[in-house]
Write a protein that holds these residues in place. Structure first.
Motif, short mmCIF file in Angstrom:
data_model
loop_
_atom_site.label_atom_id
_atom_site.label_comp_id
_atom_site.label_asym_id
_atom_site.label_seq_id
_atom_site.Cartn_x
_atom_site.Cartn_y
_atom_site.Cartn_z
N GLY A 1 -6.03 10.72 -2.31
CA GLY A 1 -5.47 10.94 -0.97
C GLY A 1 -6.05 9.49 0.03
O GLY A 1 -5.64 9.44 1.20
N ARG A 2 -6.47 8.45 -0.73
CA ARG A 2 -6.79 7.26 -0.02
C ARG A 2 -6.07 6.04 -0.67
O ARG A 2 -6.67 4.99 -0.66
N ARG B 1 1.74 7.14 -6.93
CA ARG B 1 0.67 8.28 -6.91
C ARG B 1 1.54 9.32 -6.70
O ARG B 1 1.19 10.44 -7.40
N ALA B 2 1.91 9.55 -5.49
CA ALA B 2 2.75 10.90 -5.05
C ALA B 2 3.64 11.21 -6.17
O ALA B 2 3.91 12.49 -6.42
N ARG C 1 4.00 14.72 -8.52
CA ARG C 1 5.09 15.46 -8.68
C ARG C 1 5.57 15.74 -9.78
O ARG C 1 5.85 16.99 -10.21
N LEU C 2 5.48 14.96 -10.90
CA LEU C 2 5.98 15.01 -11.92
C LEU C 2 5.17 15.41 -13.03
O LEU C 2 5.37 15.57 -14.24
N PRO D 1 0.90 -1.23 0.16
CA PRO D 1 0.04 -0.11 0.00
C PRO D 1 0.76 1.21 0.06
O PRO D 1 0.54 2.20 -0.60
N ALA D 2 1.75 1.36 0.79
CA ALA D 2 2.73 2.44 0.78
C ALA D 2 3.36 2.50 -0.59
O ALA D 2 3.71 3.91 -1.14
N ALA D 3 3.67 1.58 -1.33
CA ALA D 3 4.36 1.74 -2.87
C ALA D 3 3.37 2.10 -3.68
O ALA D 3 3.93 3.17 -4.24
#
Length: 468
Positions: free
Chosen positions: A400-401, A137-138, A142-143, A130-132
């Motif tokens: 955000g989820r 997505r984050a 950014r890009l 889930p963190a990956a």
């Protein structure tokens, strides 16, 4: 657009952040391999552990179910924490926990201690996927571009390949250094993953909105009630031949309490209203669970039959199943590069139905080439459905989820795995037989046909194409 992005932190320090190249993918993949490889590596260690500790198969089975139950709950919980505290922080903390649990496994002297170690490994490794997904997505934000298909495909391939090589890796380690080595191997893997994470993965973005109280943001009571549903449900399913009905009653009671609480919680852990409104995501979870039910029926049920009825050795059985794993990996790679959802899912589900029906052709004298060919056809849904559902998840998860949504995606996978184990145990009994395999084939063929119709009818999947 360049594959790198240079930003300035609030302190004025300039930070060079990689795009979606090898430096981003490598640490993400290493961590995401740990949960699947630990879930299958234990299979070759159960007999020597039981022999050394003087416990039977009923006792060592908890080493399997302990990690499954912990992972089913911890995946969405760790994803929720990643969404709140930052995915890189949670990813790193999970790797630290895995390394410490691996060290504890080297010194564990009782079955109870080993079960605790396996639960800790399940919790630690559950942070990775889930963190990956949240970090991907984050990084995309950014890009200001969508991730290349190969990035999501790499996660799918890592999970499939690591799960497939787990038994062989476990056997090799046990032969070289004893069964404790399957716990100890987590230490260097966690250290390598942590080092690459700290060196190459971008730091979490600072939060601009006021931080919510942890109790409100993480909904600990919701997590506890969800645990109260999943654990007794899984134990009930794993002993379906001799059902413990009070466990089912407890599961239903806890499900009622969970529903009542989550419908009035300010930030629910299991957002029932969001799922009711986001039906495409709910259907993705259902497809994922059903697909993994089929996958695990083949990984465990078909392999058991190959050893019990035709009488192939474990080595020969592994060789018969090897083309299936290779096909799954190739299909994952090509399916991810295409960046589409509907096509891979329809093709994979159709292949699943055909392969399940082909199991009716099996018997004690079936040629080995036909047995291997059936496995190859099963490799198509193994790879295409996994990458198709993951791509759908990425597109359908609420803003955000992503971490929480990816965690429940893995919960659906483990639910499918547990149901498959219950089905195998119920239909095989004490020994795998051809009649039991044909009954499993009937169930899987019917399930595949229903999934195929549902996939063809799901109009939302035509919108599940991510732009390159």
């Amino acid at each position: 657009m360049s594959s790198t992005l240079t930003t300035t932190s609030p302190s004025g320090e300039r930070i060079r952040r990689t795009g979606f190249g090898p430096r981003f993918v490598a640490p993400v993949v290493i961590g995401s391999m740990l949960n699947p490889v630990n879930s299958t590596m234990i299979s070759t260690a159960l007999v020597p552990i039981g022999r050394d500790l003087g416990v039977g198969t009923a006792g060592t089975a908890w080493l399997v179910s302990g990690l499954y139950a912990a992972s089913a709950v911890a995946q969405p919980a760790m994803g929720r924490i990643a969404d709140h505290l930052g995915p890189r922080r949670v990813y790193s903390a999970g790797l630290v926990l895995v390394g410490l649990a691996g060290l504890a496994g080297l010194g564990a002297s009782s079955l109870g201690m080993l079960i605790v170690v396996r639960v800790l490994i399940g919790i630690g490794t559950s942070a990775a996927y889930p963190a990956a997904m949240a970090m991907i997505r984050a990084q995309s934000a950014r890009l200001d571009r969508e991730p290349p298909g190969g990035v999501l495909g790499a996660l799918t391939i890592a999970g499939l390949v690591s799960a497939a090589v787990g038994p062989a890796l476990g056997g090799l380690l046990i032969g070289l250094a004893g069964w404790r080595s399957i716990f100890g191997v987590n230490v260097p893997l966690a250290v390598a993953g942590l080092a690459l994470t700290l060196l190459w993965l971008p730091a979490d973005e600072p939060r601009t909105a006021p931080r919510e109280p942890v109790r409100q943001a993480l909904d600990p009571l919701g997590v506890l009630l969800f645990t109260g549903v999943m654990v007794p449900a899984m134990i009930f399913l794993m002993h379906l031949r001799h059902p413990d009905w009070p466990l089912l009653v407890l599961t239903l009671a806890m499900a009622g309490a969970l529903t009542a609480w989550e419908l009035r919680a300010p930030r629910p852990f299991l957002d029932l209203r969001m799922l009711a409104a986001n039906r495409p995501l709910l259907r993705t979870y259902a497809r994922c669970g059903a697909a993994f039910l089929v996958i695990y029926c083949i990984l465990y049920g078909y392999t058991q039959w190959l050893e019990e009825v035709p009488g192939y050795s474990a080595t020969v059985t592994g060789l018969i199943m090897l083309p299936m794993s290779a096909t799954a990996a190739l299909c994952s790679w090509f399916g991810a590069r295409g960046r589409r959802v509907r096509g891979p899912l329809v093709t994979g589900t159709a292949a699943m139905t055909v392969a399940a029906a082909a199991l009716f052709l099996t018997g004690p004298g079936t040629p080995v080439l036909l047995l291997a060919a059936i496995g190859i056809v099963f490799g198509l849904p193994n790879g295409l459905n996994a990458v198709g559902n993951q791509t759908a998840l990425y597109a359908q998860a609420p803003e955000g989820r992503m971490g929480t949504a990816a965690g429940f995606f893995r919960t659906a996978q483990y639910t499918g795995a547990v149901v498959s184990a219950a089905l195998i145990g119920l239909l095989y009994g004490d020994r795998a037989g051809t009649h039991g395999l044909h009954t499993i084939a009937l169930v899987l063929t019917g399930l595949g046909a229903v999934l195929l119709v549902a996939t063809l009818a799901d109009r939302s999947l035509s919108k599940g194409t991510l732009s390159k």
